[in-house]
Design an enzyme around this catalytic site. Structure first.
Site, PDB file in Angstrom:
ATOM      1  CE1 TYR A  88      -1.219   3.106  -5.552  1.00 49.36           C
ATOM      2  CE2 TYR A  88      -0.972   1.706  -3.625  1.00 49.36           C
ATOM      3  CZ  TYR A  88      -0.444   2.280  -4.760  1.00 49.36           C
ATOM      4  OH  TYR A  88       0.839   2.006  -5.123  1.00 49.36           O
TER       5      TYR A  88
ATOM      6  CG  ASP B 151       4.212  -0.540 -12.296  1.00 51.34           C
ATOM      7  OD1 ASP B 151       4.214   0.687 -12.393  1.00 51.34           O
ATOM      8  OD2 ASP B 151       4.340  -1.134 -11.216  1.00 51.34           O
TER       9      ASP B 151
ATOM     10  CG  ASP C 164       5.720  -4.393 -12.187  1.00 49.29           C
ATOM     11  OD1 ASP C 164       4.535  -4.659 -11.963  1.00 49.29           O
ATOM     12  OD2 ASP C 164       6.258  -3.323 -11.841  1.00 49.29           O
TER      13      ASP C 164
ATOM     14  CG  ASP D  95       4.464  -5.502  -7.481  1.00 51.96           C
ATOM     15  OD1 ASP D  95       4.941  -6.464  -6.843  1.00 51.96           O
ATOM     16  OD2 ASP D  95       4.566  -4.319  -7.121  1.00 51.96           O
TER      17      ASP D  95
ATOM     18  CE  LYS E 115      -0.197   6.102 -11.101  1.00 50.91           C
ATOM     19  NZ  LYS E 115      -1.220   6.685 -11.965  1.00 50.91           N
TER      20      LYS E 115
HETATM   21  C1  F6R Z   1       4.372   3.407  -6.508  1.00 48.67           C
HETATM   22  C2  F6R Z   1       4.821   2.438  -5.516  1.00 48.67           C
HETATM   23  C3  F6R Z   1       5.463   2.938  -4.263  1.00 48.67           C
HETATM   24  C4  F6R Z   1       4.538   2.769  -3.064  1.00 48.67           C
HETATM   25  C5  F6R Z   1       5.186   3.318  -1.776  1.00 48.67           C
HETATM   26  C6  F6R Z   1       4.308   3.069  -0.548  1.00 48.67           C
HETATM   27  O1  F6R Z   1       3.774   2.786  -7.581  1.00 48.67           O
HETATM   28  O2  F6R Z   1       4.674   1.253  -5.666  1.00 48.67           O
HETATM   29  O3  F6R Z   1       5.908   4.262  -4.393  1.00 48.67           O
HETATM   30  O4  F6R Z   1       3.331   3.430  -3.320  1.00 48.67           O
HETATM   31  O5  F6R Z   1       6.421   2.691  -1.558  1.00 48.67           O
HETATM   32  O6  F6R Z   1       4.029   1.719  -0.518  1.00 48.67           O
HETATM   33  P1  F6R Z   1       3.103   0.988   0.539  1.00 48.67           P
HETATM   34  O7  F6R Z   1       1.828   1.786   0.649  1.00 48.67           O
HETATM   35  O8  F6R Z   1       2.928  -0.366  -0.043  1.00 48.67           O
HETATM   36  O9  F6R Z   1       3.877   0.988   1.832  1.00 48.67           O
HETATM   37 MG    MG Z   2       5.162  -3.101  -5.837  1.00 48.28          MG
HETATM   38 MG    MG Z   3       5.843  -2.051 -10.125  1.00 52.39          MG
END
Ligand code: F6R
Ligand code: MG
Ligand code: MG
Length: 364
Positions: free
Chosen positions: A227, A232, A52, A10, A230
Site C-alpha cells: 500500500y 488519485d 495532490d 501527493d 491511491k
Molecule cells: C486514502 C487516504 C487516506 C489514508 C488514511 C490513513 O487514499 O489517503 O484515507 O489511507 O487517512 O492514512 P495513514 O495510513 O497514512 O495514517
Molecule cells: Mg495523502
Molecule cells: Mg491524494
C-alpha cells in the site's frame, strides 16, 4: 506541435490526507516559473486536488521528455523536503524511487501527456481526482465519447458522427487493446466495466486520428507491491469542434458514480464533482473528489483556468453524492462499501489468518 503535460504527486497532506498546504503550492510555482524563464516551459499552472500537487505544463519537448519529467521530479523532491520540515502528513508519500532515472513513470507520480497541433482555438479540460484510482475515468470517458444519451454530438454533429477509438490497458497483465466505438461497445464494456483492472488510457477521433483524451493509469499499489496510497488520477480532454462540447465533457459528472478509494483506499464511494477550493476530502477521508480546470490554449499559453465544477448546476450531483455517501457509510465494514478482499489497500487478513491457524476445520 505543443505538448500538454500534467504530472502530479501527493508529497504531503495538510491536515492528514485532506488537503495541500499553500506554501507547497507556492514553492512549486517558483520552480515552474524558473523553468518558464529558462525557456523549457511555454507556460504552466500549479494547482491541487485534495492532497495532490498538480503541475500543468505546456512545452515543445514532446511526451515522456526527460527534461520535463526531471523538472516535475525535482519540484516534487523540493516540495517533499519542505513538507518534511513543516511536518506535513505523509511527506514524500508518492516518491517511490530514491533518484530520478529518465522518466517519472513507475516512480510514483501520475502522468497524463498529449502532443498535438494546436487548433485556432483549443479548449481543454483537465480533470483531477483525489481518493480514487484511474479506473474512475472509465465511465465518464465512455459517456463522453460513446454514449449518445450523454453526447448528442455523436448523433447530430457531422464531424463527430464516425465515433472514437479507445485504448484500454490491462494494468494487471500489462497489455493493451484498442476498441472502435460505436460498433465494438459491447466488447469494450465487458472490460472497462471492471475498472479496477481495465482502464481507458486514451481516446482518439476516428476520422482525423487526433488525440481526444489521455488519462494517467499508474497503479501505485502495483508499482510498489504494497500500500502506498491511491493513484488519485488525472485526465486531459480536448473540447469542441471534432471533439465533444465542453458541456458534453462535463455532463457525465452530473451522476456521482461509485468509485474505488475513499478511506484507506479500501472503499467504494460516490465521485463528487467540486470546485477546486472544495477539494478537501474530509468525511471518512472523502468522499472521493473530482475537479475540472478548463483552459484555452493560445500558442501554448494556458489561458485560464476556469474552475468548471464551480457552478450551481452541479449542486444536485453534490447533494446526490452526499446521500450516496451516507447510504454507503451505513454498510460500515461490509462489502460493497468495503472493497473486495483483493482490492483493499490496507488489510489485516494475513495476520488474522496466521493467528487463527489450526482453528479452521473442514466442513462436514
Ligand atoms: C486514502 C487516504 C487516506 C489514508 C488514511 C490513513 O487514499 O489517503 O484515507 O489511507 O487517512 O492514512 P495513514 O495510513 O497514512 O495514517
Ligand atoms: Mg495523502
Ligand atoms: Mg491524494
Amino acid at each position: 506541435m505543443v505538448t500538454l503535460s500534467v504530472i502530479k504527486a501527493d508529497i504531503g497532506g495538510y491536515v492528514g490526507h485532506s488537503s495541500s498546504h499553500p506554501d507547497i503550492l507556492a514553492l512549486a510555482q517558483e520552480c515552474l516559473e524558473k523553468a518558464k524563464k529558462d525557456g523549457l516551459l511555454i507556460d504552466y499552472h500549479v494547482t491541487r486536488c485534495g492532497d495532490d500537487l498538480q503541475l500543468i505544463m505546456t512545452h515543445e519537448q514532446g511526451e515522456e521528455n526527460e527534461r520535463i519529467h526531471k523538472l516535475a521530479w525535482d519540484t516534487f523532491v523540493e516540495g517533499a523536503e519542505l513538507a518534511r520540515k513543516m511536518g506535513l502528513y505523509g511527506a514524500g508519500q508518492d516518491l517511490l524511487a530514491d533518484a530520478f532515472s529518465g522518466n517519472v513513470k513507475g516512480m510514483g507520480p501520475g502522468v497524463a501527456e498529449m502532443q498535438f497541433e494546436e487548433r485556432p482555438s483549443e479548449p481543454v479540460i483537465i480533470f483531477m481526482a483525489d481518493k480514487t484510482s484511474a479506473g474512475a475515468w472509465n465511465m465518464p470517458l465512455y459517456k463522453m465519447f460513446a454514449d449518445p444519451f450523454n453526447t448528442i454530438g455523436l448523433v447530430i454533429a457531422p464531424n463527430m458522427h464516425s465515433g472514437f477509438s479507445f485504448e484500454v490497458q490491462d494494468v494487471k497483465e500489462h497489455k493493451k487493446v484498442t476498441f472502435n466505438a460505436p460498433e465494438e461497445i459491447y466488447d469494450m464494456l465487458i472490460f472497462i466495466g471492471a475498472p479496477s483492472r481495465y482502464m481507458v488510457k486514451s481516446v482518439s477521433q476516428r476520422e482525423t486520428g487526433n488525440i481526444a483524451a489521455v488519462s494517467s493509469t499508474q497503479r501505485l499499489a502495483l508499482i510498489a507491491g504494497r500500500y502506498v496510497g491511491k493513484d488519485d488520477p488525472v485526465c486531459i480532454v480536448r473540447a469542441q469542434g471534432e471533439f465533444p462540447a465542453v458541456g458534453e465533457i462535463l455532463e457525465p459528472f452530473s451522476h456521482p458514480h461509485l468509485v474505488e478509494g475513499w478511506m484507506r483506499g479500501s472503499h467504494h464511494g460516490p465521485f463528487m464533482p467540486v470546485a477546486i477550493h472544495e477539494s478537501n476530502p474530509s468525511r471518512f477521508d472523502g468522499p472521493p473528489r473530482v475537479t475540472a480546470a478548463g483552459f484555452q490554449l493560445a500558442g501554448g499559453k494556458l489561458v485560464g483556468p476556469r474552475d468548471m465544477f464551480d457552478d450551481p448546476s452541479f449542486d444536485e450531483a453534490r447533494h446526490m453524492a452526499n446521500i450516496a455517501a451516507e447510504y454507503m457509510r451505513r454498510h460500515g465494514p461490509f462489502e460493497p462499501h468495503r472493497l473486495p478482499l483483493e482490492e483493499m489497500e490496507y488489510t489485516t487478513m494475513p495476520y488474522v489468518m496466521k493467528k487463527l491457524e489450526g482453528r479452521f476445520t473442514d466442513l462436514e
